[in-house]
Design an enzyme around this catalytic site. Structure first.
Site, PDB file in Angstrom:
ATOM      1  N   ASP A  62       1.345  -1.337   0.189  1.00 26.70           N
ATOM      2  CA  ASP A  62       0.106  -0.020  -0.524  1.00 26.70           C
ATOM      3  C   ASP A  62       0.843   1.431   0.300  1.00 26.70           C
ATOM      4  O   ASP A  62       2.170   1.345   0.257  1.00 26.70           O
ATOM      5  CB  ASP A  62      -1.317   0.149   1.266  1.00 26.70           C
ATOM      6  CG  ASP A  62      -1.797  -0.756   1.586  1.00 26.70           C
ATOM      7  OD1 ASP A  62      -1.963  -1.645   0.485  1.00 26.70           O
ATOM      8  OD2 ASP A  62      -2.294  -1.314   2.603  1.00 26.70           O
ATOM      9  N   TYR A 123       7.227  -9.774   6.712  1.00 27.91           N
ATOM     10  CA  TYR A 123       7.102  -8.415   7.172  1.00 27.91           C
ATOM     11  C   TYR A 123       7.360  -8.510   8.042  1.00 27.91           C
ATOM     12  O   TYR A 123       7.041  -8.790   9.683  1.00 27.91           O
ATOM     13  CB  TYR A 123       5.450  -7.682   6.755  1.00 27.91           C
ATOM     14  CG  TYR A 123       4.724  -7.941   5.608  1.00 27.91           C
ATOM     15  CD1 TYR A 123       5.282  -5.998   5.043  1.00 27.91           C
ATOM     16  CD2 TYR A 123       4.753  -8.493   4.812  1.00 27.91           C
ATOM     17  CE1 TYR A 123       4.837  -6.248   3.998  1.00 27.91           C
ATOM     18  CE2 TYR A 123       3.500  -8.512   3.452  1.00 27.91           C
ATOM     19  CZ  TYR A 123       4.146  -7.419   3.492  1.00 27.91           C
ATOM     20  OH  TYR A 123       3.649  -7.520   1.840  1.00 27.91           O
TER      21      TYR A 123
END
Length: 289
Positions: A62, A123
């Protein structure tokens, strides 16, 4: 769907990194700067091509999210690769802005698909809870939380979330997409020197907003506003909970994408495309990102 490369083309793997601050995410958009758009424009220019060669990425990040270990692929005509392949890495570096770098460009093994062949994505999310705020030199990659955080409570909550679940409560729903994922790892550590807390979040795949929603739930546990059992209770409900806060993107970095041995790439890509359901559940919907 086949991962066979069109005759006359070669599939090329790219390993890359970027600082997401000034990008409107990965996917190209009209009139907005994106990572995909930046790389595709540079590739078209340095190969002197009249067309754009579309990239496929392991994980579509994003706006504001960073990447250290992103992977993508692109199919180039044999002639373009033969002419430019050995010079492509240096020429791309000279063409692109310094907030996006390609570290490696090489022909991909047979059956490779950057998105579907991946076994997992890992992540990291970084948070500082010092009363004075975040070190100015790392402020673009660390979230400041203005309450003290209990590391043990956060790890207690995290342990209850690991496994295969329907993460609908932590995802932004997309029409026709399943929200079933296998969360392989979720854990927190605190750096003794800086005090920064880092969450490691690893799964076979993620749905939209999933990582940042999981972090938001953990922070409410860490600062005492919710009990350790609360994130798992939200998960079990399988509906979006207004109490789950999606944290800001700048603390999030895609660290690594893992792939199987070359001979297993095609099989993994096919497996990843299969619709997943939980035992006793109905159809989970179509493919997901």
């Amino acid at each position: 769907m086949s991962d066979d490369v069109e005759p006359g083309f070669v599939r090329v793997r790219l390993n890359l990194a970027y600082d997401g601050k000034d990008f409107s995410g990965w996917a190209k958009q009209t009139s907005r700067r994106t990572v995909q758009g930046e790389i595709e424009d540079a590739l078209r220019t340095v190969t002197r091509s009249s067309r754009t060669y579309d990239l496929t990425v392991a994980g579509r990040t994003d706006a504001g999210v960073h990447a250290r270990g992103q992977v993508a692929h692109v199919d180039l005509p044999d002639g373009v690769w033969a002419e430019h392949g050995d010079k492509l890495l240096r020429r791309m570096a000279g063409r692109m802005a310094p907030d996006v770098r390609i570290w490696r460009i090489a022909p991909a093994p047979a059956g490779f698909n950057a998105r579907f062949s991946a076994l997992w994505r890992r992540y990291a999310y970084r948070v500082a809870d010092r009363p004075g705020g975040v070190d100015p030199l790392v402020r673009g990659h660390v979230l400041w939380h203005d309450r003290p955080l209990d590391l043990d409570a956060m790890n207690e909550a995290a342990a209850l979330m690991v496994g295969e679940h329907d993460f609908a409560a932590y995802c932004k729903k997309r029409e026709g997409a399943t929200t079933i994922r296998t969360l392989q790892r979720l854990s927190w550590v605190r750096d003794g020197a800086t005090g920064i807390l880092t969450a490691t979040v690893q799964a076979d795949a993620f749905c939209h907003n999933m990582v940042r929603a999981l972090i938001g739930a953990a922070l409410f546990v860490g600062d005492g506003r919710r009990p350790a059992e609360w994130p798992a209770q939200v998960l079990a409900a399988r509906v979006r909970d207004p109490g789950v806060h999606v944290v800001r993107p700048h603390g999030l970095t895609l660290e690594e994408v893992a792939y199987p041995a070359d001979e297993l790439l095609a099989a993994r890509a096919q497996e990843a495309r299969n619709v997943r359901t939980l035992p006793g559940a109905g159809d989970g919907g179509g493919g997901c990102c």
